[in-house]
Design a protein around this motif. Structure first.
Motif, PDB file in Angstrom:
ATOM      1  N   THR A 132       0.532  -1.394   0.320  1.00  0.00           N
ATOM      2  CA  THR A 132       0.194   0.180  -0.068  1.00  0.00           C
ATOM      3  C   THR A 132       0.606   1.437  -0.048  1.00  0.00           C
ATOM      4  OG1 THR A 132      -1.856  -0.891   1.212  1.00  0.00           O
ATOM      5  CG2 THR A 132      -1.739   1.408   1.351  1.00  0.00           C
ATOM      6  N   GLN A 133       2.357   1.502   0.950  1.00  0.00           N
ATOM      7  CA  GLN A 133       2.668   2.331   0.930  1.00  0.00           C
ATOM      8  C   GLN A 133       4.039   2.831   0.008  1.00  0.00           C
ATOM      9  OE1 GLN A 133       3.939   2.091   5.261  1.00  0.00           O
ATOM     10  NE2 GLN A 133       1.939   2.985   6.161  1.00  0.00           N
ATOM     11  N   THR A 134       4.028   1.666  -0.730  1.00  0.00           N
ATOM     12  CA  THR A 134       4.984   1.715  -2.121  1.00  0.00           C
ATOM     13  C   THR A 134       4.800   1.856  -3.901  1.00  0.00           C
ATOM     14  OG1 THR A 134       5.631  -0.604  -2.615  1.00  0.00           O
ATOM     15  CG2 THR A 134       7.287   1.096  -0.591  1.00  0.00           C
ATOM     16  N   CYS A 135       4.178   1.072  -4.477  1.00  0.00           N
ATOM     17  CA  CYS A 135       3.252   0.625  -5.520  1.00  0.00           C
ATOM     18  C   CYS A 135       2.884   1.427  -5.848  1.00  0.00           C
ATOM     19  CB  CYS A 135       2.412  -0.485  -5.062  1.00  0.00           C
ATOM     20  SG  CYS A 135       2.692  -2.123  -5.398  1.00  0.00           S
ATOM     21  N   PHE A 136       2.107   2.471  -5.116  1.00  0.00           N
ATOM     22  CA  PHE A 136       1.957   3.826  -5.391  1.00  0.00           C
ATOM     23  C   PHE A 136       2.244   5.050  -6.544  1.00  0.00           C
ATOM     24  CE2 PHE A 136       2.681   6.380  -1.681  1.00  0.00           C
ATOM     25  CZ  PHE A 136       3.219   6.866  -1.890  1.00  0.00           C
ATOM     26  N   ALA A 137       4.029   5.059  -5.947  1.00  0.00           N
ATOM     27  CA  ALA A 137       4.352   5.503  -6.516  1.00  0.00           C
ATOM     28  C   ALA A 137       5.607   4.815  -7.207  1.00  0.00           C
ATOM     29  CB  ALA A 137       5.753   6.093  -5.854  1.00  0.00           C
ATOM     30  N   THR A 138       4.590   3.701  -7.680  1.00  0.00           N
ATOM     31  CA  THR A 138       5.596   3.059  -9.453  1.00  0.00           C
ATOM     32  C   THR A 138       5.402   3.846 -10.270  1.00  0.00           C
ATOM     33  OG1 THR A 138       4.373   1.538  -9.665  1.00  0.00           O
ATOM     34  CG2 THR A 138       6.104   1.320  -7.871  1.00  0.00           C
ATOM     35  N   SER A 139       6.052   3.922 -11.722  1.00  0.00           N
ATOM     36  CA  SER A 139       5.697   4.986 -13.087  1.00  0.00           C
ATOM     37  C   SER A 139       4.719   3.730 -13.656  1.00  0.00           C
ATOM     38  CB  SER A 139       7.640   4.568 -13.568  1.00  0.00           C
ATOM     39  OG  SER A 139       6.967   4.832 -15.080  1.00  0.00           O
ATOM     40  N   ASP A 140       4.119   4.361 -14.502  1.00  0.00           N
ATOM     41  CA  ASP A 140       3.312   3.660 -15.306  1.00  0.00           C
ATOM     42  C   ASP A 140       3.879   3.320 -16.628  1.00  0.00           C
ATOM     43  OD1 ASP A 140       2.169   6.225 -16.120  1.00  0.00           O
ATOM     44  OD2 ASP A 140      -0.022   6.419 -15.218  1.00  0.00           O
ATOM     45  N   ARG A 141       5.034   4.015 -16.760  1.00  0.00           N
ATOM     46  CA  ARG A 141       5.710   4.289 -18.335  1.00  0.00           C
ATOM     47  C   ARG A 141       7.194   3.377 -18.374  1.00  0.00           C
ATOM     48  NH1 ARG A 141       6.277  10.953 -18.164  1.00  0.00           N
ATOM     49  NH2 ARG A 141       4.109  11.209 -18.586  1.00  0.00           N
ATOM     50  N   GLU A 142       6.242   2.044 -19.942  1.00  0.00           N
ATOM     51  CA  GLU A 142       7.257   0.996 -19.784  1.00  0.00           C
ATOM     52  C   GLU A 142       8.400   2.063 -20.217  1.00  0.00           C
ATOM     53  OE1 GLU A 142       7.480  -1.763 -19.266  1.00  0.00           O
ATOM     54  OE2 GLU A 142       5.045  -1.711 -18.557  1.00  0.00           O
ATOM     55  N   THR A 143       8.956   2.864 -20.451  1.00  0.00           N
ATOM     56  CA  THR A 143      10.402   3.511 -20.882  1.00  0.00           C
ATOM     57  C   THR A 143      11.330   3.221 -20.262  1.00  0.00           C
ATOM     58  OG1 THR A 143       9.290   5.775 -20.226  1.00  0.00           O
ATOM     59  CG2 THR A 143       9.322   4.953 -22.145  1.00  0.00           C
ATOM     60  N   ARG A 144      11.217   3.207 -19.029  1.00  0.00           N
ATOM     61  CA  ARG A 144      11.992   2.878 -17.937  1.00  0.00           C
ATOM     62  C   ARG A 144      11.373   1.806 -17.125  1.00  0.00           C
ATOM     63  NH1 ARG A 144      15.449   7.060 -14.668  1.00  0.00           N
ATOM     64  NH2 ARG A 144      16.602   5.034 -14.576  1.00  0.00           N
ATOM     65  N   PRO A 145      11.697   0.279 -17.584  1.00  0.00           N
ATOM     66  CA  PRO A 145      10.857  -0.615 -17.119  1.00  0.00           C
ATOM     67  C   PRO A 145      11.210  -1.168 -15.632  1.00  0.00           C
ATOM     68  CG  PRO A 145      11.513  -1.366 -18.853  1.00  0.00           C
ATOM     69  CD  PRO A 145      12.121  -0.625 -19.189  1.00  0.00           C
ATOM     70  N   VAL A 146      12.065  -0.773 -15.044  1.00  0.00           N
ATOM     71  CA  VAL A 146      12.732  -0.954 -13.643  1.00  0.00           C
ATOM     72  C   VAL A 146      12.233  -0.052 -12.706  1.00  0.00           C
ATOM     73  CG1 VAL A 146      14.810   0.630 -13.841  1.00  0.00           C
ATOM     74  CG2 VAL A 146      14.570  -1.592 -12.806  1.00  0.00           C
ATOM     75  N   LEU A 147      11.373   1.265 -13.341  1.00  0.00           N
ATOM     76  CA  LEU A 147      10.611   1.610 -12.233  1.00  0.00           C
ATOM     77  C   LEU A 147       8.692   2.057 -12.154  1.00  0.00           C
ATOM     78  CD1 LEU A 147      11.996   5.573 -13.300  1.00  0.00           C
ATOM     79  CD2 LEU A 147      12.921   3.440 -11.617  1.00  0.00           C
ATOM     80  N   THR A 148       8.687   0.523 -12.763  1.00  0.00           N
ATOM     81  CA  THR A 148       7.189  -0.086 -12.625  1.00  0.00           C
ATOM     82  C   THR A 148       7.285  -0.830 -12.084  1.00  0.00           C
ATOM     83  OG1 THR A 148       7.229  -2.103 -14.394  1.00  0.00           O
ATOM     84  CG2 THR A 148       6.773   0.403 -14.634  1.00  0.00           C
ATOM     85  N   GLY A 149       8.389  -1.157 -10.619  1.00  0.00           N
ATOM     86  CA  GLY A 149       8.935  -1.960  -9.676  1.00  0.00           C
ATOM     87  C   GLY A 149       8.730  -1.008  -8.472  1.00  0.00           C
ATOM     88  N   VAL A 150       8.430  -2.238  -7.657  1.00  0.00           N
ATOM     89  CA  VAL A 150       9.688  -1.890  -6.188  1.00  0.00           C
ATOM     90  C   VAL A 150      10.719  -2.515  -5.925  1.00  0.00           C
ATOM     91  CG1 VAL A 150       8.224  -1.390  -3.733  1.00  0.00           C
ATOM     92  CG2 VAL A 150       6.430  -1.392  -6.077  1.00  0.00           C
TER      93      VAL A 150
END
Length: 373
Positions: free
Chosen positions: A146-164
């Motif tokens: 709950t306290q981390t996932c909301f801050a991930t990116s929804d853009r696939e340009t930098r895939p590593v930022l779509t995860g925690v």
């Protein structure tokens, strides 16, 4: 041929969990279905989209009223089996494979026949447990998500930022998410002295969250290719995101010049009231802070403006004005526990942190915006 009877509600719940791994756009036809393996001792349900896989084992108990009459296996389209099991009448339902691919599902007064697929067409999935394993309280894991996932990116340009990013060293688990404009970090002490650094897709973590229901703890196993979450008799396995996660610890300031203390509900309400005032789809809020008065403003040439005095805010420091994306602050506050929050700032164009006054294990960081007003 495969034959068993089982409690309808229990079976539907397990099918629902497994179906969360199935994508509408399945890479293989077999992945649109749920694989049902029946042995003399249990039933194993499997669902996958090749990125995330879920395996759930059902053994006979009073809760599920499972009786196994004959062994076998079949793959049935997920949307069809879920619909039939949900709607069929009766507390106990019967499954029977009539030939290689046709399955009969019977209730009190009705029966359905569904064409399935051979289980040999289903790709083999390696559910072997990774070597590094630790246990965590289920509620704590839900908090992390709950306290981390909301801050991930929804853009696939930098895939590593779509995860925690989950990293462990010195008996401490650090979970970090960022999309470059904001950051969320949760720190958890661990008894296990493990060393790992992995990035888990946010989508997979959200499926883990949905699958936790009343369990006291979750066993997590990791290696450099995959991570498994063992929840009761269900394994949720997901691939990891390749690539080095950015070094984020240096982004969080170690000292601050200003501090704002305020009730989270008051600030959430104030931001929410101003959220309709947007510039190009983004609502920008501006804090005007000094020790005598704290004011929240929002302005748009197209829509209008708002000014709100934060009556219960306490500010320490000289006069400061700082602007930021209101949604980022709002979502950070929503992820924190209710009560007094502390916003620590370094200057007009430097990132600031948000924390609960009584919980320092979670740190939110927001990058300010430059405005000309």
């Amino acid at each position: 041929m495969m034959n068993f009877t089982i409690n309808k509600r229990f079976f539907y719940d397990r099918l629902s969990i497994v179906s969360r791994a199935i994508s509408v756009f399945s890479p293989l036809p077999a992945f649109s279905g749920i694989k049902i393996d029946v042995s003399a001792t249990d039933i194993v349900l499997t669902g996958s989209d090749s990125d995330i896989s879920i395996l759930s084992t059902i053994t006979p108990s009073e809760d599920n009223a499972l009786t196994i009459n004959d062994v076998g296996s079949i793959v049935i389209e997920a949307k069809y089996i879920l619909e039939v099991v949900r709607k069929i009448e009766g507390d106990i339902i019967e499954f029977e494979v009539l030939d290689d691919t046709q399955t009969r599902i019977s209730g009190d007064r009705s029966q359905f026949k569904i064409n399935g697929m051979k289980s040999t067409d289903y790709p083999a999935i390696d559910f072997s447990r990774p070597k590094d394993t630790f246990e965590i309280e289920a509620d704590t894991l839900k908090e992390i998500i709950t306290q981390t996932c909301f801050a991930t990116s929804d853009r696939e340009t930098r895939p590593v930022l779509t995860g925690v990013n989950f990293s462990c060293h010195d008996n401490q688990l650090q979970c970090v998410a960022t999309d470059s404009y904001r950051l969320a970090r949760k720190m958890i002490p661990l008894e296990s002295a493990l060393q790992f650094n992995i990035t888990i897709p946010a989508k997979s973590l959200q499926e883990v969250y949905k699958s936790i229901s009343g369990e006291k703890s979750v066993v997590i196993s990791v290696d450099n290719k995959k991570v498994q979450f063992l929840i009761d008799n269900t394994i949720i396995q997901t691939r990891l995101i390749d690539g080095a996660y950015p070094e984020t610890s240096r982004l969080i300031p170690s000292s601050f010049s200003y501090e704002l203390r305020i009730d989270s509900h008051e600030l959430l309400s104030a931001i929410d009231r101003a959220s309709f005032i947007k510039n190009d789809g983004v609502y920008i809020i501006r804090f005007r802070l000094d020790e005598q008065e704290c004011v929240l403003t929002s302005n748009s040439a197209e829509v209008g403006s708002s000014i709100e005095v934060l009556s219960n805010a306490a500010f320490t420091g000289t006069h400061l004005e700082i602007s930021c994306n209101g949604r980022y602050v709002f979502e950070a506050l929503k992820a924190l526990k209710q009560g007094e929050i502390v916003i620590r700032l370094c200057g007009e164009m430097k990132p600031f942190t948000i924390q609960s006054a009584d919980e320092e294990s979670v740190t939110m960081l927001v990058v300010p915006l430059r405005t000309y007003s």
